[in-house]
Design an enzyme around this catalytic site. Structure first.
Site, PDB file in Angstrom:
ATOM      1  N   GLU A   1      18.732   1.982 -21.071  1.00  0.00           N
ATOM      2  CA  GLU A   1      19.274   1.009 -22.006  1.00  0.00           C
ATOM      3  C   GLU A   1      18.775  -0.398 -21.660  1.00  0.00           C
ATOM      4  O   GLU A   1      18.790  -0.819 -20.498  1.00  0.00           O
ATOM      5  CB  GLU A   1      20.804   1.077 -21.919  1.00  0.00           C
ATOM      6  CG  GLU A   1      21.565   0.150 -22.818  1.00  0.00           C
ATOM      7  CD  GLU A   1      23.069   0.325 -22.667  1.00  0.00           C
ATOM      8  OE1 GLU A   1      23.812  -0.206 -23.508  1.00  0.00           O
ATOM      9  OE2 GLU A   1      23.508   1.003 -21.700  1.00  0.00           O
TER      10      GLU A   1
ATOM     11  N   LYS B   1      23.184   0.642 -30.980  1.00  0.00           N
ATOM     12  CA  LYS B   1      24.362   1.172 -30.300  1.00  0.00           C
ATOM     13  C   LYS B   1      25.608   0.818 -31.106  1.00  0.00           C
ATOM     14  O   LYS B   1      25.770  -0.322 -31.560  1.00  0.00           O
ATOM     15  CB  LYS B   1      24.451   0.570 -28.897  1.00  0.00           C
ATOM     16  CG  LYS B   1      25.608   1.075 -28.043  1.00  0.00           C
ATOM     17  CD  LYS B   1      25.510   0.491 -26.636  1.00  0.00           C
ATOM     18  CE  LYS B   1      26.588   0.994 -25.705  1.00  0.00           C
ATOM     19  NZ  LYS B   1      26.419   0.467 -24.332  1.00  0.00           N
TER      20      LYS B   1
ATOM     21  N   CYS C   1      24.368   5.004 -24.120  1.00  0.00           N
ATOM     22  CA  CYS C   1      25.373   4.857 -23.065  1.00  0.00           C
ATOM     23  C   CYS C   1      26.798   5.130 -23.524  1.00  0.00           C
ATOM     24  O   CYS C   1      27.206   6.263 -23.654  1.00  0.00           O
ATOM     25  CB  CYS C   1      25.252   3.482 -22.428  1.00  0.00           C
ATOM     26  SG  CYS C   1      26.070   3.398 -20.802  1.00  0.00           S
TER      27      CYS C   1
END
Length: 643
Positions: free
Chosen positions: A46, A115, A170
C-alpha cells in the site's frame, strides 16, 4: 509449469519515505526479478511509491506530482513485460485524495482501484488525508492514459482461462463485509491486497488466519503484500509479512522483518472446480462490474519450474500432530456410524471375517470401539477366520492373535471342503486358478458370514476400503457385500496410518506387536496357493501401487482434473520413485478399472463418510455404470506417445 497453474509474487521494497523516484526504481528492479521468474501477477504494498507513513506530507502538491510521474515511469518500464503489476500510491482526482492501487501491464495503465475503508483510530489517521473510494467506475486521465477508476474493477486475462484479478487495500479486508466478497461473487478468482499493517505482538497470527479464512470463504487465490522496513518507525514498525494463500491453504509466507519477495503457484483449475461444485456460490446480479481485459503470452506463463509442493499422499495429513488428530477423528466417525446402526437395529452381535490383513484389522478395531461405547461385551463380536487355498501361516496366526488380544469370540471355519464341492457342482477344474477359482472362495466366505449373522442376530461388518472399491478390486456379492461397511470411504494409504496410530496408542502391549506385523504383511486377497509358505498373490503387482491409485483417486474425484494435469502432478510428487512410463501405465489402469467397475459401487452397503472423497452412490458419486472411458484413455495414450 504444471497445467492450469500461474506463478504469482508479493514483494516489499526497502523504500525511503517520500522519495518517489528512489522507490520507483526499486519497484522496477523487483518487477524485473518477478518477470525473470515468470510470475504472471506481482503485488507491492500500500502506498509503496511514496511510503505509507508520510503523514501530512500527503498534502504536499510536489510529492503528489512526483508520485504520479513515478507511476507513469513504472508504466513505461513495464513495456514488453507480461506480468500484471499492482502498486500503491496517493492519487488526486477532482479535488479529493485517494489511497489507490494502480494496475500495470506491458506499457499500459489498465485501471486504478481506490481504498474504501479508511481507518481513523489510535494507530492510523487515513481519514485525515484520504477520501473513501466508491464502487462506481468512472474514467480519469493519468498522463496520456484514460483509465477506469473505482472499486468494482476486474482484470481478466483473455488467454489464461480462469484468471480474473480484483483488488482490495489493507483495511478493506479487516471490516465485517470486505469488498473481496463482491469481487469474488462477480467472478474474481484472485484477490490482491496492497497493505501496510503495523506489527504488534501476536498480530501476525490473526493476520495469517484472516487471509487464509478469506481465501477459503471465497474459494480464491489471495496475494497479500505488506509494508516493511523502510517505512517510518516514529510510532510503529512494519514487518513485510507477505502471504500467498489459496482456498484456505497458505502456500507461501515471508519471514517477517526481512522485506522478502515471495513466489507461489496458484492452481486456477482447483479454484474453478471447487466453485463449480458449490451451487450456493451465486453472483450478485445487482452489483455491476467493469472488466478490463489483458493478454499474457502463453509461452511466458508456461515457462519456469513450479515451486509448489505436491503431496504424494493427499489423504494423509502431512504433520504428525495433525495426523494423530485426524486419525482419532476418523476412528470416531467410523465407530459412531456403527454405533448408531447397532442401536437402530437392536443388534448386540456383529460378525466379521478376519484375514490378518490391514482392512479387516481396522474393521475389527472400529467394531471394538463401537461395542465399548454401547457397553456391549466384546465377546459378542464374532470374529471369523476362514482359511482357504491361499491362506498363509503368518496371516492366520495374526488373525488369531488379534481376535484373542481384543477379546472377541473366535470362530474358525475352513472353506476348502465347501469350495471344492462347489467346484464339482459348477464343473470347475480346481487346478485352473482363474477368476472363478478366486471368486468362489470370496463368495463362500460372504455366504458363511451372512448366515452366521442370521444365527447370532447380528450385523455383518464390511472390511473393504475405498481404494479397492475405486478399482473394483472386490468380488461382486463376495467381499463387496456386507450389512454395514465401516471402511467404505477410507483409502488404502489412510488405512495403514489408522492402524499405525492405533498401534502407537498401545505401546509395549501384545496388541502393538500384532498390529506392527499386520502392517508389515504384503497386501493380498490370498486366493491363490502360497509359494514356500509365503504369499504368492500380491495385489499391488496386479493392479498397481495403492499410493499411486489413491493419488489418482483424489485428483479425479476431489479436484476433477484432466489426465494430463494428474500426470504432471504425479511426476512432481513421485518423480524419484517411479519412471514416467510407469506412472502412465497405472494411470491407464486406474481409468479403465474406475469406469468399468462402477456397477459394483452403484449398490454399495451403507457406511460412514470420513473425508471429502467417497464413492457411495447415495451421497457422493453419482456416476452411471455404463459411462465410457474412451476420451480419458485417449488422453493417456497421447501422453504416452509424447514420452
Amino acid at each position: 509449469m504444471i497445467l492450469g497453474m500461474v506463478k504469482v509474487a508479493a514483494a516489499t521494497p526497502k523504500l525511503r519515505v517520500a522519495d518517489c523516484s528512489y522507490n520507483g526504481d526499486l519497484i522496477c528492479r523487483q518487477m524485473e526479478e518477478m518477470e525473470e521468474k515468470h510470475a504472471v501477477i506481482g503485488v507491492f504494498p500500500e502506498l509503496c511509491i511514496t511510503g505509507y507513513t508520510c503523514g501530512d506530507l500527503f498534502w504536499q502538491s510536489s510529492m503528489l506530482r512526483r508520485a504520479k510521474e513515478t507511476l507513469l515511469h513504472i508504466v513505461e518500464e513495464s513495456r514488453g513485460k507480461q506480468i500484471l503489476i499492482g502498486v500503491g500510491l496517493p492519487l488526486e482526482w477532482e479535488g479529493k485524495l485517494y489511497n489507490t492501487a494502480a494496475f500495470i501491464q506491458n506499457g499500459k495503465l489498465l485501471g486504478i482501484v481506490p481504498k474504501k475503508n479508511l481507518p481513523n483510530y489510535s494507530e492510523f489517521y487515513e481519514a485525515r488525508h484520504f477520501s473513501p473510494g466508491q464502487e462506481e467506475i468512472k474514467e480519469i486521465q493519468v498522463g496520456e492514459h484514460r483509465v477506469p477508476f473505482g472499486m468494482n474493477l476486474l482484470f481478466s486475462c483473455v488467454n489464461i482461462e480462469g484468471l480474473v484479478v480484483a483488488a482490495e487495500i489493507c483495511e478493506d479486508l479487516w471490516v465485517p463485509c470486505p469488498p473481496s466478497i463482491s469481487h469474488a461473487l462477480a467472478g474474481a478468482t484472485v484477490i490482491v491486497n496492497l497493505s501496510a499493517s503495523d506489527e504488534t505482538t501476536g498480530k501476525d497470527i490473526y493476520r495469517k488466519d484472516l487471509i487464509s479464512g478469506q481465501s477459503a470463504r471465497l474459494v480464491c487465490g489471495y496475494i497479500y503484500a505488506d509494508a516493511g522496513e523502510g517505512e517510518s518507525s516514529t510510532d510503529f514498525v512494519y514487518s513485510a509479512h507477505n502471504i500467498i494463500a489459496e482456498n484456505g491453504t497458505i502456500l507461501k509466507e515471508a519471514k517477517r522483518f526481512q522485506n522478502e519477495m515471495i513466489f507461489a503457484d496458484l492452481d486456477l483449475d482447483r479454484l474453478k472446480n471447487e466453485r463449480r461444485k458449490m451451487t450456493t456460490y451465486l453472483q450478485k446480479e445487482e452489483v455491476s462490474y467493469y472488466k478490463v481485459e489483458f493478454a499474457c503470452d502463453l509461452d511466458y506463463s508456461e515457462k519456469g519450474e513450479t515451486d509448489r509442493w505436491v503431496d504424494s499422499a493427499p489423504f494423509v495429513p502431512r504433520r504428525m500432530e495433525d495426523r494423530e488428530k485426524r486419525c482419532e477423528e476418523i476412528l470416531a466417525i467410523q465407530s459412531m456410524g456403527l454405533k448408531k446402526r447397532l442401536e437402530h437395529t437392536g443388534c448386540t452381535h456383529s460378525v466379521l471375517g478376519i484375514s490378518g490383513g490391514l482392512d479387516s484389522t481396522l474393521a475389527l478395531l472400529v467394531t471394538v470401539r463401537a461395542f465399548d461405547m454401547l457397553n456391549i461385551p466384546r465377546e459378542n463380536i464374532i470374529a471369523v477366520t476362514m482359511p482357504g487355498f491361499g491362506t498363509t501361516d503368518r496371516t492366520y496366526q495374526n488373525a488369531l492373535k488379534l481376535i484373542e488380544t481384543l477379546g472377541a469370540t473366535l470362530k474358525e471355519i475352513s472353506i476348502a471342503q465347501a469350495v471344492n464341492l462347489h467346484f464339482q457342482q459348477i464343473g470347475q477344474n480346481p487346478q485352473v486358478h482363474d477368476i472363478t477359482y478366486e471368486n468362489s472362495q470370496a463368495r463362500q466366505r460372504t455366504l458363511l458370514l451372512m448366515n452366521l449373522a442370521n444365527k447370532y442376530n447380528g450385523l455383518v461388518i464390511g472390511t473393504g476400503d475405498m481404494s479397492e472399491l475405486a478399482l473394483g478390486w472386490a468380488t461382486y456379492n463376495g467381499d463387496h457385500m456386507s450389512m454395514y461397511g465401516v471402511n467404505a470411504s477410507v483409502p488404502k494409504t489412510l488405512v495403514r496410518h489408522l492402524v499405525t496410530y492405533f498401534a502407537q496408542t498401545c505401546r509395549g502391549s501384545e496388541l502393538e506387536k500384532v498390529l506392527l506385523d499386520v502392517l508389515d504383511t504384503p497386501v493380498s486377497p490370498e486366493l491363490l496357493p502360497p509359494e514356500d509358505g509365503k504369499i504368492s498373490q500380491k495385489t499391488e503387482d496386479l493392479v498397481g501401487p495403492y499410493e499411486l491409485h489413491d493419488f489418482y483417486l483424489y485428483y479425479v474425484l476431489r479436484m476433477g482434473y484432466e489426465p494430463e494435469k494428474i500426470y504432471q502432478l504425479c511426476c512432481q510428487a513421485f518423480g524419484e520413485r517411479y519412471e514416467k512410463p510407469v506412472i502412465l501405465k497405472w494411470l491407464r489402469v486406474f481409468y479403465r478399472r474406475f469406469f468399468a467397475q462402477q456397477f459394483k459401487r452403484s449398490c454399495l452397503p451403507d457406511g460412514p463418510k470420513v473425508g471429502s472423497v467417497a464413492v457411495s452412490p447415495r451421497g457422493d458419486l453419482r456416476m452411471p455404470s455404463d459411462a465410457c472411458a474412451r476420451e480419458w484413455l485417449e488422453e493417456v495414450e497421447r501422453l504416452e506417445r509424447c514420452l
